[in-house]
Design a protein around this motif. Sequence first.
Motif, PDB file in Angstrom:
ATOM      1  N   ASP A  36       0.855  -1.191   0.000  1.00  6.88           N
ATOM      2  CA  ASP A  36       0.000   0.000   0.000  1.00  6.88           C
ATOM      3  C   ASP A  36       0.890   1.239   0.000  1.00  6.88           C
ATOM      4  OD1 ASP A  36       0.255   1.070   2.973  1.00  6.88           O
ATOM      5  OD2 ASP A  36       0.094  -1.121   3.080  1.00  6.88           O
ATOM      6  N   SER A  37       0.284   2.378  -0.279  1.00  5.32           N
ATOM      7  CA  SER A  37       1.074   3.607  -0.461  1.00  5.32           C
ATOM      8  C   SER A  37       1.862   3.977   0.790  1.00  5.32           C
ATOM      9  CB  SER A  37       0.155   4.767  -0.865  1.00  5.32           C
ATOM     10  OG  SER A  37      -0.845   4.970   0.127  1.00  5.32           O
ATOM     11  N   ALA A  38       1.274   3.769   1.979  1.00  2.00           N
ATOM     12  CA  ALA A  38       1.976   4.124   3.214  1.00  2.00           C
ATOM     13  C   ALA A  38       3.173   3.203   3.449  1.00  2.00           C
ATOM     14  CB  ALA A  38       1.016   4.056   4.401  1.00  2.00           C
ATOM     15  N   ALA A  39       2.989   1.895   3.181  1.00  2.00           N
ATOM     16  CA  ALA A  39       4.093   0.949   3.366  1.00  2.00           C
ATOM     17  C   ALA A  39       5.208   1.216   2.365  1.00  2.00           C
ATOM     18  CB  ALA A  39       3.582  -0.489   3.212  1.00  2.00           C
ATOM     19  N   LEU A  40       4.820   1.535   1.122  1.00  2.00           N
ATOM     20  CA  LEU A  40       5.823   1.850   0.107  1.00  2.00           C
ATOM     21  C   LEU A  40       6.584   3.111   0.488  1.00  2.00           C
ATOM     22  CD1 LEU A  40       7.094   1.261  -2.664  1.00  2.00           C
ATOM     23  CD2 LEU A  40       5.291   2.678  -3.677  1.00  2.00           C
ATOM     24  N   TRP A  89       7.115   4.253   3.510  1.00  3.49           N
ATOM     25  CA  TRP A  89       8.013   3.943   4.633  1.00  3.49           C
ATOM     26  C   TRP A  89       9.243   3.179   4.154  1.00  3.49           C
ATOM     27  CZ3 TRP A  89       8.795   5.823   9.187  1.00  3.49           C
ATOM     28  CH2 TRP A  89       9.577   5.125  10.109  1.00  3.49           C
ATOM     29  N   LEU A  90       9.034   2.220   3.250  1.00  2.00           N
ATOM     30  CA  LEU A  90      10.159   1.475   2.673  1.00  2.00           C
ATOM     31  C   LEU A  90      11.103   2.438   1.966  1.00  2.00           C
ATOM     32  CD1 LEU A  90      11.679  -1.066   1.659  1.00  2.00           C
ATOM     33  CD2 LEU A  90      10.035  -1.176  -0.226  1.00  2.00           C
ATOM     34  N   TYR A  91      10.555   3.316   1.157  1.00  2.48           N
ATOM     35  CA  TYR A  91      11.363   4.271   0.397  1.00  2.48           C
ATOM     36  C   TYR A  91      12.153   5.179   1.334  1.00  2.48           C
ATOM     37  CZ  TYR A  91      12.409   7.808  -3.193  1.00  2.48           C
ATOM     38  OH  TYR A  91      13.033   8.673  -4.055  1.00  2.48           O
ATOM     39  N   SER A 106       9.180  14.058   6.538  1.00  4.61           N
ATOM     40  CA  SER A 106       8.366  14.739   5.527  1.00  4.61           C
ATOM     41  C   SER A 106       7.505  13.682   4.847  1.00  4.61           C
ATOM     42  CB  SER A 106       9.273  15.453   4.508  1.00  4.61           C
ATOM     43  OG  SER A 106       8.491  16.113   3.539  1.00  4.61           O
ATOM     44  N   TRP A 107       6.396  13.353   5.499  1.00  4.84           N
ATOM     45  CA  TRP A 107       5.588  12.216   5.073  1.00  4.84           C
ATOM     46  C   TRP A 107       4.984  12.428   3.693  1.00  4.84           C
ATOM     47  CZ3 TRP A 107       5.950   7.543   5.797  1.00  4.84           C
ATOM     48  CH2 TRP A 107       4.916   6.641   5.571  1.00  4.84           C
ATOM     49  N   LEU A 108       4.520  13.636   3.408  1.00  6.01           N
ATOM     50  CA  LEU A 108       3.923  13.896   2.097  1.00  6.01           C
ATOM     51  C   LEU A 108       4.962  13.743   0.988  1.00  6.01           C
ATOM     52  CD1 LEU A 108       1.500  16.898   2.743  1.00  6.01           C
ATOM     53  CD2 LEU A 108       0.905  14.530   2.228  1.00  6.01           C
ATOM     54  N   ARG A 109       6.193  14.180   1.257  1.00  7.99           N
ATOM     55  CA  ARG A 109       7.247  14.015   0.262  1.00  7.99           C
ATOM     56  C   ARG A 109       7.539  12.529   0.044  1.00  7.99           C
ATOM     57  NH1 ARG A 109      11.339  17.060  -1.922  1.00  7.99           N
ATOM     58  NH2 ARG A 109      10.861  18.849  -0.581  1.00  7.99           N
ATOM     59  N   ALA A 110       7.549  11.767   1.138  1.00  6.09           N
ATOM     60  CA  ALA A 110       7.785  10.330   1.020  1.00  6.09           C
ATOM     61  C   ALA A 110       6.699   9.670   0.179  1.00  6.09           C
ATOM     62  CB  ALA A 110       7.840   9.694   2.406  1.00  6.09           C
ATOM     63  N   LEU A 111       5.450  10.056   0.400  1.00  3.59           N
ATOM     64  CA  LEU A 111       4.346   9.500  -0.381  1.00  3.59           C
ATOM     65  C   LEU A 111       4.492   9.843  -1.855  1.00  3.59           C
ATOM     66  CD1 LEU A 111       1.278  10.123   1.967  1.00  3.59           C
ATOM     67  CD2 LEU A 111       2.078   7.905   1.158  1.00  3.59           C
ATOM     68  N   ALA A 112       4.822  11.107  -2.115  1.00  6.59           N
ATOM     69  CA  ALA A 112       4.922  11.557  -3.508  1.00  6.59           C
ATOM     70  C   ALA A 112       6.087  10.881  -4.220  1.00  6.59           C
ATOM     71  CB  ALA A 112       5.074  13.071  -3.552  1.00  6.59           C
ATOM     72  N   GLU A 113       7.259  10.893  -3.585  1.00  7.36           N
ATOM     73  CA  GLU A 113       8.445  10.352  -4.249  1.00  7.36           C
ATOM     74  C   GLU A 113       8.372   8.830  -4.377  1.00  7.36           C
ATOM     75  OE1 GLU A 113      12.176  11.667  -2.754  1.00  7.36           O
ATOM     76  OE2 GLU A 113      11.711  13.800  -2.968  1.00  7.36           O
ATOM     77  N   SER A 114       7.794   8.149  -3.396  1.00  8.51           N
ATOM     78  CA  SER A 114       7.689   6.698  -3.500  1.00  8.51           C
ATOM     79  C   SER A 114       6.730   6.309  -4.614  1.00  8.51           C
ATOM     80  CB  SER A 114       7.234   6.091  -2.172  1.00  8.51           C
ATOM     81  OG  SER A 114       5.933   6.543  -1.828  1.00  8.51           O
ATOM     82  N   GLY A 115       5.657   7.101  -4.790  1.00  9.18           N
ATOM     83  CA  GLY A 115       4.740   6.830  -5.899  1.00  9.18           C
ATOM     84  C   GLY A 115       5.412   7.031  -7.241  1.00  9.18           C
ATOM     85  N   GLU A 116       6.226   8.060  -7.322  1.00  6.06           N
ATOM     86  CA  GLU A 116       6.975   8.285  -8.572  1.00  6.06           C
ATOM     87  C   GLU A 116       7.990   7.169  -8.803  1.00  6.06           C
ATOM     88  OE1 GLU A 116       6.649  13.144  -8.108  1.00  6.06           O
ATOM     89  OE2 GLU A 116       8.527  12.090  -7.655  1.00  6.06           O
ATOM     90  N   SER A 117       8.580   6.677  -7.713  1.00  9.11           N
ATOM     91  CA  SER A 117       9.575   5.613  -7.855  1.00  9.11           C
ATOM     92  C   SER A 117       8.920   4.315  -8.303  1.00  9.11           C
ATOM     93  CB  SER A 117      10.313   5.391  -6.535  1.00  9.11           C
ATOM     94  OG  SER A 117       9.481   4.768  -5.569  1.00  9.11           O
TER      95      SER A 117
END
Length: 236
Positions: free
Chosen positions: A155-159, A161-163, A190-201
């Motif tokens: 899921d997006s939150a787990a991804l 956190w992994l990232y 920076s949780w929002l940045r983590a969500l955004a960048e992990s989705g892009e990754s």
Amino acid sequence: MSNADQITHFWRKADEASELFDRACYTHPLREHHGIKAHQSDLARRHRAGDPHVIRYAGDEADGIPEHYKLAWTTEEKARLQSIYLTARDWSNWTEAENEKESAAKLFVGILEGYGAALPQQVAIELPKQKERQRNLDSVANAFDKLVDSISRLDSAALAWLYATVEENAANVGMSVRPDGPDIVSLKRSWLRALAESGESRDLLNLFHSGVGLSIRKAAATLPKADRDDPRLGKR
């Protein structure tokens, strides 16, 4: 091309080949080969069991030489072989001093002992059959597929956190997995940045997978048969 240019070109290529040879030996150290590791483990077991034909070398951390084991004859066996050599050799043409005969015997026995110790290493790194080599490459492709599939199930939150965790650990060793470098604020703060960048990754990973997965399988299908030359042992 003039003769001088041809000679210059030849030596340039020779220097390049020598450099590449050294780099190959350094980046593929013999001691890291899985066959050598298994051989060393067997020798270590024999040494612990008291086998007199296995010698332990402590190694040298400063020179990057690890602890290792070698096969060897016992002192009594070497003395007996040297005696046989001294008796069997024709010394009629010997021109050195008389006391040098014993040195020649020690040298001969030492060469035989060295060959005997090296032979198991040569066997240990013997290349597998071609079909097995191709299957090994296919297994890399399959493992890569499973990795991508597992990541896609996060899921997006787990991804995120992994990232963030990968980014944090990479920064600890002076690396960065991010285009902006490791100095910007930590993704874990920076949780929002983590969500955004992990989705892009994830998109980048899917694109990477489409190219790499096919490339690995193509490499397996087109793998040339090995000529069994190993830069760590020289021509065989």
